[in-house]
Write a protein that holds these residues in place. Structure first.
Motif, short mmCIF file in Angstrom:
data_model
loop_
_atom_site.label_atom_id
_atom_site.label_comp_id
_atom_site.label_asym_id
_atom_site.label_seq_id
_atom_site.Cartn_x
_atom_site.Cartn_y
_atom_site.Cartn_z
N ARG A 105 -8.95 -11.08 2.52
CA ARG A 105 -9.73 -10.19 1.80
C ARG A 105 -10.44 -9.42 2.83
N ALA A 106 -10.63 -9.95 4.16
CA ALA A 106 -11.65 -9.21 5.27
C ALA A 106 -10.67 -8.19 5.67
N VAL A 107 -9.27 -8.04 5.72
CA VAL A 107 -8.41 -7.10 6.35
C VAL A 107 -8.47 -5.85 5.47
N ARG A 108 -9.00 -4.84 6.22
CA ARG A 108 -8.95 -3.48 5.32
C ARG A 108 -7.86 -2.50 5.87
N ARG B 120 -2.70 -2.47 2.08
CA ARG B 120 -3.67 -1.83 2.78
C ARG B 120 -3.11 -0.67 3.58
N GLY C 293 -12.61 -5.88 10.20
CA GLY C 293 -11.77 -5.47 9.10
C GLY C 293 -10.59 -4.70 9.46
N THR C 294 -9.88 -5.03 10.69
CA THR C 294 -8.51 -4.38 10.98
C THR C 294 -7.97 -5.62 11.69
N THR D 168 -9.74 3.51 12.39
CA THR D 168 -9.74 2.23 11.25
C THR D 168 -11.21 1.96 10.72
N ALA E 249 -12.03 1.72 7.03
CA ALA E 249 -12.75 0.69 6.24
C ALA E 249 -14.16 0.95 5.46
#
Length: 256
Positions: A46-49, A92, A12-13, A190, A194
């Motif tokens: 969308r997976a990147v938080r 984000r 997610g990072t 991170t 998330a």
């Protein structure tokens, strides 16, 4: 190895690494150009938080590659401003992970991140006075909001480097970690980001960054918009239920 921006997404990072090790990771004209579209692609994922900006090896970024800027003249500063604004607008949370020199354009990029974590021994400087450059208005405003008027003037007037302790006192840095511990701390932090509500983070970032220069009624309207989003999406209900049930919340916005 050719200078460039390296990207890696895991857990997610998204980590964007400034790589120009022969020149302390100085930003070339091409690297300034590459950053905004790179950020746009990551924002669409969308997976990147969360996003981490760092430098290759033991240096964050020593500024602009002066040699590569000679032919670009005045256009180079415009490219840096566009890149800085794209980073500041990333939807984000963004964290600068800083080792070694964070100077000039590097400090400009770090200031455009939401948070800055530094390893002991890092050095910071805002150096346009050493080059006879007028610092961009957007970067000046951001620096003043970050460290205050007097500290911003000290950095801008003198171009002097300051250490981690002073950077922490002025608010230029949010956290300082021991040498060798930066990667571990960034991974821990991170992971925390998330696990939290992306809706809350997105709303907080918009309101914190966007309420300085708009009428109060407009800011209030955006706050009301996000409060309604939190209720209607079920994020608030899920947060309350998780607290009462003593479990980790399962936030789903924007999917939910």
């Amino acid at each position: 190895m050719e200078p460039g921006l390296k990207t890696h997404v895991s857990g997610g990072t998204a980590t964007v690494t400034i790589s120009n090790t022969g020149k302390r990771n100085a930003m070339t004209v091409q690297m300034w150009r590459e950053l905004p579209p790179l950020l746009a692609r990551l924002a669409d994922d969308r997976a990147v938080r969360a996003l981490v900006l760092t430098g290759d090896g033991g240096t964050f970024c020593a500024g602009a590659d002066i040699g590569s800027l000679r032919d670009a003249s005045g256009a180079s500063q415009g490219l840096a401003v566009v890149a800085e604004e794209a980073l500041a607008a990333f939807p984000r949370p963004t964290v600068a992970a800083i080792r070694g020199y964070c100077v000039g354009g590097g400090a400009q990029l770090a200031a455009a991140c939401d948070l800055r974590f530094a390893e002991e021994g890092a050095l910071f400087g805002v150096t346009p006075a050493k080059l006879g450059v007028a610092y961009p208005a957007s970067a000046t405003r951001r620096l003043v909001r970050l460290v205050g008027l007097s500290a911003a003037k000290y950095l801008l007037f003198s171009g002097e480097l300051i250490d981690c302790a002073r950077a922490l006192r002025t608010g230029l840095v949010d956290e300082v970690v021991a040498e060798g511990e930066l990667d571990k701390r960034i991974a821990e932090f991170t992971a925390v980001l998330a696990s939290r509500s992306l809706l809350t983070q997105t709303a907080a970032k918009e309101l914190a960054n966007g309420t300085w220069d708009v009428p109060p009624e407009e800011a209030e309207a955006r706050g009301a918009h996000w409060a309604a989003q939190a209720r209607e999406s079920g994020e608030t209900a899920e947060g309350a239920a998780a607290f009462l049930e003593r479990r980790a919340p399962r936030f789903t916005w924007p999917e939910g």
